[in-house]
Design an enzyme around this catalytic site. Structure first.
Site, mmCIF file in Angstrom:
data_model
loop_
_atom_site.group_PDB
_atom_site.id
_atom_site.type_symbol
_atom_site.label_atom_id
_atom_site.label_comp_id
_atom_site.label_asym_id
_atom_site.label_seq_id
_atom_site.Cartn_x
_atom_site.Cartn_y
_atom_site.Cartn_z
ATOM 1 N N LEU A 103 0.868 -1.168 0.000
ATOM 2 C CA LEU A 103 0.000 0.000 0.000
ATOM 3 C C LEU A 103 0.907 1.221 0.000
ATOM 4 O O LEU A 103 1.936 1.238 0.689
ATOM 5 C CB LEU A 103 -0.902 0.024 1.241
ATOM 6 C CG LEU A 103 -2.004 -1.038 1.336
ATOM 7 C CD1 LEU A 103 -2.760 -0.907 2.658
ATOM 8 C CD2 LEU A 103 -2.975 -0.942 0.162
ATOM 9 N N ASP A 104 0.537 2.241 -0.768
ATOM 10 C CA ASP A 104 1.322 3.470 -0.812
ATOM 11 C C ASP A 104 1.491 4.046 0.590
ATOM 12 O O ASP A 104 0.664 3.805 1.473
ATOM 13 C CB ASP A 104 0.634 4.525 -1.680
ATOM 14 C CG ASP A 104 0.458 4.067 -3.119
ATOM 15 O OD1 ASP A 104 1.242 3.212 -3.555
ATOM 16 O OD2 ASP A 104 -0.465 4.569 -3.777
ATOM 17 N N ILE A 105 2.502 4.872 0.761
ATOM 18 C CA ILE A 105 2.737 5.491 2.059
ATOM 19 C C ILE A 105 1.539 6.326 2.511
ATOM 20 O O ILE A 105 1.253 6.441 3.706
ATOM 21 C CB ILE A 105 4.034 6.353 2.019
ATOM 22 C CG1 ILE A 105 4.437 6.781 3.432
ATOM 23 C CG2 ILE A 105 3.885 7.545 1.065
ATOM 24 C CD1 ILE A 105 5.823 7.401 3.511
ATOM 25 N N THR A 107 -1.626 5.648 1.614
ATOM 26 C CA THR A 107 -2.827 4.810 1.600
ATOM 27 C C THR A 107 -2.897 4.028 2.900
ATOM 28 O O THR A 107 -1.897 3.482 3.369
ATOM 29 C CB THR A 107 -2.805 3.836 0.412
ATOM 30 O OG1 THR A 107 -2.743 4.589 -0.799
ATOM 31 C CG2 THR A 107 -4.066 2.981 0.389
#
Length: 242
Positions: A103-105, A107
């Site tokens: 997961l993106d930083i 998100t």
């Protein structure tokens, strides 16, 4: 290990020695033995066989699979050279764990963390088409036409996306729209890029479900072990055979 055995690099990965690819390299370099004999790539081993790497006995790790409600600001890696917090920081450190995908930083939400190499490999394999549900707050008011675009698939730089399940949520946000988006692909930053295509960039993004599992009452930053029934459900979805 199954009664029929498994290839030696897979057994090493399952024991937590290294990833499958790295384990296969260890075998190719002649650093692995089976019952005292140097192993060869593709060799099938049984649960009763004695494996060593560089002369050190290989003892299988107990399998653990956790669900984390990832907070914003954490990176989905085991180590970050910039010193940022990682998703492994709050986890137990008695076994070698790694996240299932990323997961993106920026998100938040549901992330699985495990040392079960077979399960992680299958869940992340494109052929498994594991459903992942996100709740996205996007800029502007999304029209019915915009929803249809996301449902039918949009053109990204790495190709057309597969059809998605998309609904407008009954949730108020000034100047924004909340969407529920379920995809079965795992492309990098896919939901954000899909929303950019329809000119409604994401302002907030959280993953709420993965492979049929939801966060339930798990609060941001908390984690828990998966129940055996939940692991069985993931194995069935991903096509894992033991």
């Amino acid at each position: 290990m199954s009664p029929e055995g498994m290839r030696v690099h897979r057994a090493l990965a399952q024991a937590g020695v290294a990833s499958r690819r790295a384990a296969e390299l260890l075998v190719a370099e002649g650093r692995v033995t089976v019952n005292g004999e140097v192993a060869h790539v593709g060799q099938v081993v049984q649960s009763t066989d004695r494996l060593t790497v560089d002369g050190n006995p290989v003892n299988p790790e107990p399998i653990h699979t956790y669900m984390l409600n990832k907070p914003m600001g954490m990176v989905s890696t085991a180590y970050d050279p910039e010193g940022r917090p990682t998703v492994l920081d709050p986890m137990p450190n008695d076994v070698r764990l790694y996240p299932v995908g990323r997961l993106d930083i920026d998100t938040t939400g549901l992330l699985l963390i495990t040392n079960d190499g077979d399960l992680a490999h299958q869940l992340m394999h494109p052929s498994s088409k594991v459903p992942k549900t996100y709740e996205a707050m996007v800029a502007g008011r999304v029209s019915a036409a915009g929803v249809r675009q996301l449902r039918d698939g949009v053109e990204l730089e790495d190709g057309m996306t597969q059809p998605a399940l998309v609904e407008i949520l009954d949730r108020q946000a000034p100047g924004c729209t909340w969407l529920s988006i379920e995809i079965t692909e795992g492309r990098n930053r896919q939901v954000r890029r899909m929303c950019d295509v329809i000119d409604h960039p994401v302002r907030k993004l959280a993953r709420t479900r993965y492979g049929g599992l939801g966060l339930g009452k798990l609060r941001r930053g908390e984690f828990r072990s998966l129940a055996s029934t939940e692991i069985t459900k993931l194995e069935q979805i991903a096509g894992v055979t033991r």
